[in-house]
Motif scaffolding. Structure first.
Motif, PDB file in Angstrom:
ATOM      1  N   MET A  44       0.808  -1.212   0.000  1.00 24.79           N
ATOM      2  CA  MET A  44       0.000   0.000   0.000  1.00 24.79           C
ATOM      3  C   MET A  44       0.840   1.260   0.000  1.00 24.79           C
ATOM      4  N   CYS A  45       2.035   1.165   0.529  1.00 23.35           N
ATOM      5  CA  CYS A  45       2.849   2.373   0.649  1.00 23.35           C
ATOM      6  C   CYS A  45       3.789   2.567  -0.522  1.00 23.35           C
ATOM      7  N   TYR A  46       4.282   1.479  -1.080  1.00 17.32           N
ATOM      8  CA  TYR A  46       5.353   1.627  -2.052  1.00 17.32           C
ATOM      9  C   TYR A  46       4.989   0.913  -3.347  1.00 17.32           C
ATOM     10  N   THR A  47       5.506   1.442  -4.436  1.00 19.11           N
ATOM     11  CA  THR A  47       5.247   0.804  -5.715  1.00 19.11           C
ATOM     12  C   THR A  47       6.416  -0.094  -6.091  1.00 19.11           C
ATOM     13  N   GLN A  48       6.115  -0.973  -7.027  1.00 24.21           N
ATOM     14  CA  GLN A  48       7.136  -1.900  -7.491  1.00 24.21           C
ATOM     15  C   GLN A  48       8.346  -1.154  -8.050  1.00 24.21           C
ATOM     16  N   SER A  49       8.067  -0.089  -8.805  1.00 25.43           N
ATOM     17  CA  SER A  49       9.204   0.602  -9.423  1.00 25.43           C
ATOM     18  C   SER A  49      10.039   1.317  -8.367  1.00 25.43           C
ATOM     19  N   GLN A  50       9.392   1.758  -7.286  1.00 28.01           N
ATOM     20  CA  GLN A  50      10.162   2.353  -6.200  1.00 28.01           C
ATOM     21  C   GLN A  50      11.137   1.325  -5.634  1.00 28.01           C
ATOM     22  N   LEU A  51      10.643   0.107  -5.479  1.00 26.33           N
ATOM     23  CA  LEU A  51      11.498  -0.935  -4.941  1.00 26.33           C
ATOM     24  C   LEU A  51      12.618  -1.269  -5.921  1.00 26.33           C
ATOM     25  N   LEU A  52      12.255  -1.362  -7.202  1.00 31.80           N
ATOM     26  CA  LEU A  52      13.265  -1.708  -8.204  1.00 31.80           C
ATOM     27  C   LEU A  52      14.356  -0.648  -8.253  1.00 31.80           C
ATOM     28  N   GLN A  53      13.946   0.585  -8.080  1.00 29.54           N
ATOM     29  CA  GLN A  53      14.921   1.667  -8.095  1.00 29.54           C
ATOM     30  C   GLN A  53      15.996   1.479  -7.035  1.00 29.54           C
ATOM     31  N   GLN A  54      15.585   0.887  -5.928  1.00 25.54           N
ATOM     32  CA  GLN A  54      16.537   0.676  -4.845  1.00 25.54           C
ATOM     33  C   GLN A  54      17.155  -0.714  -4.928  1.00 25.54           C
ATOM     34  N   ASP A  55      17.122  -1.311  -6.120  1.00 21.56           N
ATOM     35  CA  ASP A  55      17.738  -2.604  -6.355  1.00 21.56           C
ATOM     36  C   ASP A  55      17.115  -3.742  -5.556  1.00 21.56           C
ATOM     37  N   VAL A  56      15.879  -3.574  -5.189  1.00 18.02           N
ATOM     38  CA  VAL A  56      15.190  -4.699  -4.558  1.00 18.02           C
ATOM     39  C   VAL A  56      14.629  -5.551  -5.689  1.00 18.02           C
ATOM     40  N   ILE A  57      15.340  -6.634  -6.005  1.00 18.00           N
ATOM     41  CA  ILE A  57      14.964  -7.347  -7.211  1.00 18.00           C
ATOM     42  C   ILE A  57      14.178  -8.608  -6.929  1.00 18.00           C
ATOM     43  N   LEU A  58      13.923  -8.858  -5.675  1.00 18.79           N
ATOM     44  CA  LEU A  58      13.172 -10.072  -5.373  1.00 18.79           C
ATOM     45  C   LEU A  58      12.389  -9.850  -4.087  1.00 18.79           C
ATOM     46  N   VAL A  59      11.115 -10.166  -4.127  1.00 21.21           N
ATOM     47  CA  VAL A  59      10.301 -10.081  -2.923  1.00 21.21           C
ATOM     48  C   VAL A  59       9.735 -11.464  -2.654  1.00 21.21           C
ATOM     49  N   GLU A  60      10.001 -11.978  -1.483  1.00 22.98           N
ATOM     50  CA  GLU A  60       9.520 -13.326  -1.177  1.00 22.98           C
ATOM     51  C   GLU A  60       8.868 -13.362   0.189  1.00 22.98           C
ATOM     52  N   MET A  61       8.003 -14.357   0.357  1.00 22.09           N
ATOM     53  CA  MET A  61       7.415 -14.566   1.676  1.00 22.09           C
ATOM     54  C   MET A  61       8.441 -15.290   2.538  1.00 22.09           C
TER      55      MET A  61
END
Lengths: 603, 660
Positions: A44-61
């Motif tokens: 809800m707070c952050y978008t995928q591209s925001q995460l990608l910008q910070q090199d977060v390339i994988l989100v897992e449970m």
């Protein structure tokens, strides 16, 4: 701004993902491990591209089984400190798949949990452990929602979520709750205990050192205002939720279903238009489209041919922006046309007008009754809308309903298949019959019986406060028949702001934590920061109200939240469950909380 | 001095007799003190506040006295009348007219005493009160004829009263009332703490509201209020906020105080918005537990480290034992080894020495243990008991347990392969290869799962998935480039902002090159891992298991590239427009030309040299031709020379200081 929720999310984003300058760690990709509680918070707070910008390339449970080691990646863990999540983390650390770990919790973590994790970190891969405090969802920058999942330990969960809200904003509040609600009393004393007890590593000490007066945590109960969610709203965000439905800022629209993200942070048009009423909204949208057309005209393909190369180049670089813009326009066009369709299909102009007339006492009893009968006789109006009208009517004219038997007449009409299709269900008719009883009952239980509680929702309108008569919402109300009704919240907050004791002294109890009384003494004056929590759910309409209040004064800061974001459908479902429970059980002493629990599971 | 002394005495007298119910009369203005006198001390002021504070809560405070009126000399009264600054003797509020003062006292001071509270925790307060007392007594001893001891006595009594009161709850009503009441009257600060007024601006004629949005002239109607914080004068509307204040340490002004000792006081908008919480804005809390975590981890890792060393040592001993036995067997009878291994009483030989290694105390007794130590299954005929050779515990070897079996038979050779750096005996090191390849049952050892994990933990951590190697080679390269770009970009922006054309051009080239590199890397990445199917790029089959990862890397990189190129273009155009602007500017004043790069200078110098050479040649020919009197050829030559002159001049100008 001392209560800015968007500041919270951006600060936490920086902490979570933006690597500090000069660190070598910025050169590595990152994995984000989340659990089922933090997933909605992040999404809800952050978008995928925001995460990608910070090199977060994988989100897992975090509870997923991972097989492959990827030592090239660093790991950011963001979890709620629950038993399951912590044990998943322990398992992960014992068998580290990534090179370095940064662990963040979204609420305070207990000493034993920390110890458990420390013991599991055999390979010394953990770089840092930080408590953030966001065990709640940020809807707008002054609207939050508490996400409750489990039904056991309901109050404890609610308390820890509320405390995380307080901590994230660095506020140690005095607590006021409506004293006719047992659940609020429990919640309030639980929060007080949480603040007073030292189990929290003294987290609540010294939070108010910069403010001259303590913040106020205002606990309200939806059952003291069951009307507001029933009234059809006419502002953009509320309408989307009422007619289409917003689920965690995602709206599903059209066939085939398409998910649209509504966020005031990343969508400038929505930010400007979310609180506009329907008429203003369409005007604004038209202007928006025209502006777009003007901009794109110069860059349309035919025009491009005639222009020289350098200008062509200039225009081409602008294309991504245009594409963004046109996507945005398309999104809102979709939404607005869907709203328009719903309004016509449901005959909402007519229905809403009558709702406003009833709720605000604009006409006398007999003329309202004739109008009611007229509407109930129309098969084109959906049963649900009719039920809402009857509920409003019964709440408004308690005496008349009893003496004239209006309700049975209405019920008869509602169960006539030639007039209403489909005919009302059993739970609907039960609700209509018991609507008054439910809310009468709850207030008489706390010995508040002499107050005519339902009538008060409406009566409050007359004593309305001077403070905001000039504010923007009043502008709307003066000439717009569809925006006459003002939620009861307005009166409550107005009372607190103007310190008139007309209602508050009788309906509120105050709890003051030790830390606060040590700092400020016993007298609390000149309140400034107000955090409102509506148990049972808040509506977007109330969110708009708070927005208007915030805009009209620079002396107060108010944020609003609830354990749900209600629209009339959700609220009615909750009410159905409640009457069904009541008839199933002993018929007395039904706990409001338990019934809303169950509905929450359904939702 | 004399006048001063008498005024203060007068006030004391008035104070002393306040219990007498005498109505307020127009003689009042005699009491106000001329601020301009300047002889008054802070002590006196605070003392006043102190004296008034404890008032008679039943009757309120009636401020007047006929007795005093008799004593007042007509001269004084006249003085006071002439005085344009009328000040309330109680709170020293500046008044414009007598009427206003009258009303002010009725409104403010009548009710305030009821609410006055004795929050005298403040030591300074006590000390000032004492000083005040001294001052009064000295004033008394100075001896105006009609003075009596009453005031002093009273004050003592009041002190007692004060301390009896202790803490009391203050209510806001009096402040609130005065905010909304008479517009000319500003609220009196609660008397418990008297806020300093040294920083207050004094009103004069034609003074304007200090608020820049207002600037209206201040008078009774608009209000004439000092902001308690900054001391400037405002109209009522722009000074209606409230903050908590206390006197600053040097007593010269006030400062914010957010504790219960702070006094709510009126302030202007600016001071309101500068109070700490609003100035800081939303504060977001985070709690860093890293230190505590590290401490806890250190505790447990120390223990674990010991464990690991212990187990490693045992393993080395075991390996030495078994290897030497195996090797000796191997060398003694190569041929019959297979035969011998059948009859050799392996267990009996080894168990004793193995017990020795683990320690007899740790070696669990078969009879006492009925359940596996790890999975807690009961042993039976089918489920055999096994000793772990590293810790001595008894575990099962049930292969049906969920995760991994509780114990397993591990070949020493492969362990030695994994852990090559342990301190094995020389014999082992010499024969390592042989041992690793050996397949004798005597070289198998039974370890329990937990010991095996401990033994292999270091090795496990160092393991990486080789399959992803290529992916991360690409990704690392991308990240390095990205990092470089994000470092260079702000520098580039800076250089543009600072008009440093030379630097900017250099950086521009660099940035362009790196971004080209980045771009080609992204394409290379795409081409290696993605297959083009139709109009979409799909992750290749063999990388399907990390498809999401690849997709994300690709979209992150291309997203970054896109954004970056957009920004870069904007920056370039900015640079260009700036450059053209500076060039244009430089044409008029030739002094301030753009700096030339070294390369440019070199080129210019070269061309200048060529020009000068040519000129030299032409001049020579001109001379020759004049000697030969070929005048018709001279004309074009002269023209040539003139042209060259112009060109040379131009070049020299361009070169400026870098010329020859």
């Amino acid at each position: 701004m001392t209560l800015d929720l968007s500041k919270v999310s951006s600060t936490y984003f920086d902490k979570l993902f933006v690597s500090k300058k000069g660190e070598q760690g910025s050169m590595r990709g990152k994995v984000l491990l989340v659990d089922k509680y933090t997933t909605p918070i992040i999404s809800m707070c952050y978008t995928q591209s925001q995460l990608l910008q910070q090199d977060v390339i994988l989100v897992e449970m975090i509870d997923q089984q991972r097989t492959s080691n990827v030592k090239h990646l660093d790991c950011v863990v963001y979890i709620k400190p629950t038993k399951e999540s912590v044990s998943s983390l322990v398992r992960e650390l014992k068998n580290a798949h990534y090179s370095k770990y940064e662990i963040y919790f979204n609420n305070s973590v207990s000493k034993s949990q920390l110890e458990q994790i420390a013991e599991a970190d055999e390979h010394e891969v953990v770089l840092q452990v930080v408590e953030l405090f966001q065990d709640y969802l940020i809807v707008n920058n002054h609207f939050y929602s508490i996400y409750l999942s489990g039904t056991e330990n309901f109050v404890t969960d609610e308390t820890s979520s509320l405390c995380s809200l307080l901590l994230s904003l660095k506020k140690c509040p005095i607590i006021k709750y409506e004293n006719n609600s047992i659940n609020l009393k429990r919640l309030g004393s639980e929060v007080l205990y949480h603040i007073n007890s030292n189990s929290q590593n003294n987290l609540f000490d010294d939070l108010n050192q910069n403010s001259a007066s303590p913040p106020l945590l205002l606990l309200l109960d939806r059952k003291n205002d069951p009307i507001t969610p029933l009234i059809t709203p006419w502002t953009y965000q509320s309408m989307i939720h009422e007619l289409i439905g917003i689920n965690r800022n995602i709206v599903k629209v059209g066939t085939p279903e398409e998910s649209l993200i509504l966020s005031d942070a990343s969508d400038a048009f929505f930010q400007e238009a979310m609180y506009l009423n329907y008429g203003d909204l369409t005007d604004k949208f038209q202007r928006y489209v025209e502006e777009y057309k003007k901009q794109t005209k110069s860059s349309s393909v035919e025009n491009l041919k005639t222009q020289n190369l350098s200008e062509l180049k200039k225009l081409l670089t602008k294309f991504p922006e245009f594409r963004k813009l046109s996507n945005n326009i398309l999104k809102h066009l979709n939404l607005i046309s869907e709203l328009d369709r719903q309004v016509t299909v449901q005959n909402l102009w007519e229905v809403s007008e009558l709702q406003q007339i009833i709720a605000c006492n604009l006409e006398n009893y007999s003329s309202i009754k004739t109008k009611m009968i007229e509407l109930l006789d129309k098969p084109s109006i959906s049963t649900e809308n009719k039920v809402k009208l009857v509920l409003l009517y019964s709440a408004k004219f308690i005496g008349e309903c009893k003496s004239n038997g209006d309700l049975s007449l209405f019920l008869h009409k509602l169960s006539d298949s030639s007039l209403s299709d489909p005919v009302i269900t059993i739970s609907q008719s039960k609700l209509i019959q018991n609507f008054n009883k439910i809310f009468n009952f709850s207030s008489s239980m706390t010995g508040d019986g002499n107050v005519n509680n339902i009538g008060r929702f409406f009566g409050g309108k007359k004593i309305n406060i001077n403070l905001f008569s000039n504010s923007s919402n009043a502008n709307n109300t003066t000439n717009n028949i569809y925006m006459q009704y003002v939620p009861k919240l307005n009166n409550i907050v107005g009372d607190i702001m103007s310190k008139s004791q007309s209602h508050s002294s009788t309906t509120f109890s105050t709890l003051i934590p030790d830390v606060v009384s040590q700092q400020y003494g016993k007298s609390i004056e000149n309140l400034q920061d107000i955090i409102i929590y509506i148990k049972g759910g808040a509506t977007y309409e109330e969110c708009r109200l708070i927005h208007d209040l915030n805009a009209s004064t620079d002396r107060f800061e108010i944020i609003l939240g609830g354990d749900d974001v209600l629209n009339s459908k959700v609220w009615l479902d909750k009410l159905y469950d409640q009457v069904n429970d009541a008839s199933l059980g002993s018929g007395s002493g039904i706990s409001y909380a338990t019934s809303s629990d169950q509905t929450r599971d359904l939702l | 001095m004399d006048a001063d002394g008498s005024t203060s005495k007068q006030r004391n007298r008035i104070l002393g007799s306040r219990a007498e119910p005498i109505t307020f009369s127009y003689q009042e203005p005699k009491q106000p003190i001329q601020e301009s006198n300047g002889g008054e001390t802070e002590d006196q002021r605070t003392e006043e506040g102190q004296n008034l504070k404890p008032g008679n809560s039943e009757s309120g405070y009636k401020y007047s006295s006929s007795m005093e009126a008799e004593d007042v000399s007509p001269k004084l009264a006249q003085e006071a009348f002439q005085n344009s600054n009328i000040i309330c003797p109680i709170c020293e509020e500046t008044m414009v007219s007598l009427y206003q003062l009258n009303q002010h006292i009725d409104d403010v001071h009548q009710s305030s005493d009821a609410n006055a509270d004795g929050r005298d925790t403040n030591n300074r307060q006590l000390s000032t009160r004492r000083k005040g007392k001294e001052h009064v007594s000295s004033a008394d001893s100075k001896g105006a004829a009609n003075s009596n001891t009453r005031p002093a006595r009273r004050r003592v009594k009041l002190d007692v009263l004060d301390s009896n009161r202790g803490f009391s709850i203050s209510s806001d009503t009096d402040n609130e009332a005065s905010l909304s009441d008479d517009p000319a009257v500003s609220p009196r600060v609660k008397s418990g703490l008297h806020l300093s007024r040294r920083h207050w601006r004094q009103p004069s004629n034609d003074i304007q509201c200090y608020d820049s949005r207002c600037r209206r002239f201040l008078n009774i109607k608009n209000g004439l209020v000092n902001c308690r914080k900054c001391g400037n004068l405002f109209c009522n509307i722009h000074c209606n906020k409230k903050v908590r204040l206390r006197n600053s340490d040097d007593n010269e002004g006030t400062q914010y105080d957010n504790s219960k000792n702070g006094v709510w006081a009126r302030c202007c908008d600016k001071c309101y918005f500068e109070k700490p919480d609003l100035k800081l804005g939303t504060q977001v809390k985070m709690n860093d537990l890293t230190e505590e975590f590290m401490r806890k981890r250190a505790l447990s890792t120390d223990k674990k480290e010991l464990d690991r060393i212990k187990i490693q040592k045992r393993f080395i001993k075991l390996a030495n034992l078994h290897a030497s036995h195996y090797l000796s067997q191997l060398s003694s009878n190569r041929l019959s080894s297979a035969f011998l291994s059948f009859i050799r009483p392996t267990d009996d030989i080894f168990i004793e020495s193995e017990k020795e290694i683990v320690g007899p105390n740790n070696w669990q007794d078969d009879k006492k243990i009925t359940h596996c130590n790890i999975c807690f299954t009961q042993f039976n005929i089918l489920l055999r008991k096994h000793h772990c050779r590293l810790c001595g515990r008894i575990v099962c070897d049930n292969p049906l347990t969920e995760q991994q079996p509780c114990s397993m038979n591990v070949p020493i050779g492969s362990l030695m392969n994994i852990l090559p750096d342990l301190n094995y005996s020389d014999q082992i090191i010499a024969n390592r290869k042989k041992l690793m390849e050996a397949d004798s049952p005597s070289l198998f050892l039974r370890f329990c799962a937990s010991c095996k994990d401990v033994l292999l933990s270091d090795w496990k951590v160092s393991q990486d998935n080789v399959k992803h190697e290529t992916v991360f080679q690409y990704y690392d390269r991308l990240l390095v480039l990205k990092h470089q770009l994000s470092v260079l970009k702000p520098r580039f922006e800076n250089s543009i902002a600072e008009f440093n054309a030379q630097e900017a051009n250099k950086l521009r080239l660099k940035v362009m090159n790196i971004s080209k590199d980045f771009e080609s890397q992204v394409w290379a990445f795409r081409n290696t891992f993605f297959a083009n199917s139709g109009d979409r790029w799909v992750v290749m089959q063999e990388y399907a298991d990390i498809g999401g990862l690849l997709q994300n890397i690709y979209s992150a990189s291309s997203f970054f590239l896109q954004e970056f190129l957009l920004d870069l273009k904007e920056l370039n155009s900015k640079l260009q427009s700036k450059e053209t602007a500076t060039v244009r500017k430089n044409k008029d004043p030739a002094s301030d030309r753009p700096k030339l790069t070294k390369k440019q200078i070199r080129e210019l110098r070269d061309s200048l040299m060529v020009m000068q050479e040519q000129k030299f040649l032409i001049e020579n020919t001109i001379e020759k031709f004049t000697k030969l009197r070929k005048f018709d050829e001279l004309v074009p030559l002269m023209e040539n020379r003139d042209e060259l002159d112009v060109a040379i001049k131009d070049l020299e100008q361009q070169l400026g200081e870098f010329g020859f």
